[in-house]
Design an enzyme around this catalytic site. Structure first.
Site, PDB file in Angstrom:
ATOM      1  N   GLY A 155      62.788  26.699  67.777  1.00 38.06           N
ATOM      2  CA  GLY A 155      62.908  27.334  67.176  1.00 38.06           C
ATOM      3  C   GLY A 155      61.714  27.392  66.374  1.00 38.06           C
ATOM      4  CD  GLU A 213      53.533  27.616  48.684  1.00 40.30           C
ATOM      5  OE1 GLU A 213      52.482  27.614  46.976  1.00 40.30           O
ATOM      6  OE2 GLU A 213      52.648  27.070  49.636  1.00 40.30           O
ATOM      7  CG  ASP A 232      52.090  32.936  63.150  1.00 38.31           C
ATOM      8  OD1 ASP A 232      52.860  33.123  61.264  1.00 38.31           O
ATOM      9  OD2 ASP A 232      51.707  31.104  62.751  1.00 38.31           O
ATOM     10  CE  LYS A 265      51.366  30.724  59.343  1.00 36.58           C
ATOM     11  NZ  LYS A 265      52.806  30.006  60.786  1.00 36.58           N
ATOM     12  CE  LYS A 317      55.440  34.277  59.599  1.00 33.66           C
ATOM     13  NZ  LYS A 317      55.421  33.374  59.966  1.00 33.66           N
TER      14      LYS A 317
END
Ligand code: HSE
Length: 436
Positions: free
Chosen positions: A187, A129, A201, A205, A105
């Site tokens: 994780g 995707e 982040d 997106k 991303k």
């Protein structure tokens, strides 16, 4: 027909999951794609063969450029993340005439315009995707399923780590740092967890979603980004008392003056479905003029959910290998020559309602002074609560919801309120969205 040969860059959480899904579901995948798909080469600096089914049939080395330059490979799958050398590897793969699938991303949000232009010129596809909301097929939905619509706005919970932290704070009153450590151990968190908690982040997106929704170039640098690290348990509690939940939302909206592009903690009515998306789950709410609201929900991170999206892209690319490049679905949903120059609005020009919490002296005239300043700036109070002072305390929390106001007006009003002798410290302010 010969199998399609895949070169995998990265055998970590997502790379390992992608390998395993391709092996495990090989027969079903071949039935869907019309050809066998096999990973023949992979590059990884360090990896553990344990848990990688049939990895002995793959040539694994540590040189990712060797995979990208290997003439046998049809599709390069970039799962190493980060900006560099991911950008160079993807551009090299394109120059070599290979199709690319990526979950990256950050790469798409920052370098997507350059990458898609190069891919367009070379007649190859770059599929992404898995870059947004992990296993949730939101990119395909926006690009194809909702293609008839004039998209009005999107609001999404698009960072699982942040949502996990807010959910644990609300349900268990847990401490921020403690929950973050757990998300890292599971994780889900980025290598640099500030990308999760400071909203970077989610901004990557959201930038991608806005381009797909409105047909504008990727403009990550214009995305307003505010994290969740300053949310206090008392704000979660007060929000609940007003009938709201606090979620870390990415919001992008088309207005007559431009596009809003913003990531920040947000109060949303608790009765909205999206307000009940908890833990590491992601959800994206899209408002289209024809279809109305549609909601896409699922795992936004993790090995197999992300692999699900990566493998779907590999299948899509395989199906289009023999099609004319001009007739493929455009990278950013709109034809490259049809992108709009609609501006992204500065946050100062965005209108939202607000939740405000301030600590004030418990004496006559304080409330009048605060509401007087809000009124001078044209800000209307929607609801208000003042708690009883604790035994012997001279200060009390004053909590309110306002009606919608331009951000610059709110900033000016808060500067005046914070300058009052009777108000202690900074005013906590969190935007409110009704998502109707
Ligand atoms: N760190 C990301 C998250 C991983 O928590 O959602 C998926 O992009």
């Amino acid at each position: 027909m010969n199998p399609v040969k895949v070169g995998l860059l990265g055998l970590g959480t997502v790379g390992g999951g992608t390998h395993n899904v391709l092996v495990r579901n090989a027969a079903e995948i071949a039935r869907r794609a019309g050809r066998e798909i096999v990973v023949t080469h992979a590059a990884a600096r360090e990896y553990s063969a344990a848990g990688l089914e049939g990895i002995d049939r793959v040539t694994v080395g540590d040189d990712a450029f060797a995979v990208v330059n290997n003439p046998e490979i049809d599709i390069v799958v970039e799962l190493i993340g980060g900006y560099s050398p991911a950008r160079e590897l993807v551009l090299q793969a394109i120059a070599n005439g290979k199709h690319v699938v990526t979950a990256n991303k950050a790469l798409i949000a920052l370098h997507g315009n350059e990458i898609f232009e190069a891919a367009q010129r070379r007649g190859v596809t770059v599929a992404f995707e898995a870059a947004v909301a992990g296993g949730v097929p939101i990119i395909k939905s926006l690009r194809e399923g909702l293609a008839a619509n004039h998209i009005e706005w999107i609001a999404g919970i698009i960072n699982g780590t942040g949502n996990f932290i807010l959910t644990e704070m609300k349900d268990k009153g847990r401490d921020f740092a403690d929950v973050l450590a757990e998300a890292q151990a599971l994780g889900y968190a980025e290598a640099d967890p500030t990308f999760d908690v400071e909203g970077i982040d989610a901004a990557h997106k959201l930038t991608i979603l806005a381009s797909l929704a409105f047909g504008i170039p990727l403009q990550f640098e214009r995305c307003y980004t505010e994290g969740i690290s300053r949310i206090e348990p008392q704000d979660v509690t007060y929000a609940e008392q007003f009938g709201y939940r606090i979620k870390h939302l990415g919001v992008t909206r088309r207005t007559e003056h431009g596009v809003e592009l913003r990531v920040h903690p947000t109060l949303i009515p608790e009765r909205r479905l999206i307000a009940n998306v908890d833990g590491v789950m992601n959800a994206v709410l899209v408002m289209g003029d024809a279809v109305g609201p549609t909601l896409y929900y699922g795992a936004g991170a993790g090995s197999l959910p992300t692999a699900s999206a990566v493998v779907a892209d590999i299948i899509d690319v395989t199906r289009t290998l023999t099609t004319d490049p001009e007739n493929r679905v455009p990278h950013l949903a709109f034809q490259p020559g049809e992108l709009s120059d609609m501006p992204v609005l500065p946050i100062d020009d965005v209108f939202t309602a607000y939740y405000l919490r301030m600590t004030v002296e418990d004496r006559p005239g304080v409330l009048a002074a605060v509401s007087g300043i809000l009124s001078e700036h044209g800000i209307s109070i929607e609801a208000m609560q003042q708690k009883e002072p604790a035994e012997g305390a001279a200060q009390v929390p004053l909590v309110m919801l306002t009606q919608s106001v331009r951000e610059s007006q709110m900033k000016a009003a808060l500067a005046q309120i914070e300058a009052l002798d009777t108000v202690a410290g900074a005013v906590v302010r969190i935007r409110v969205e009704q998502l109707k």
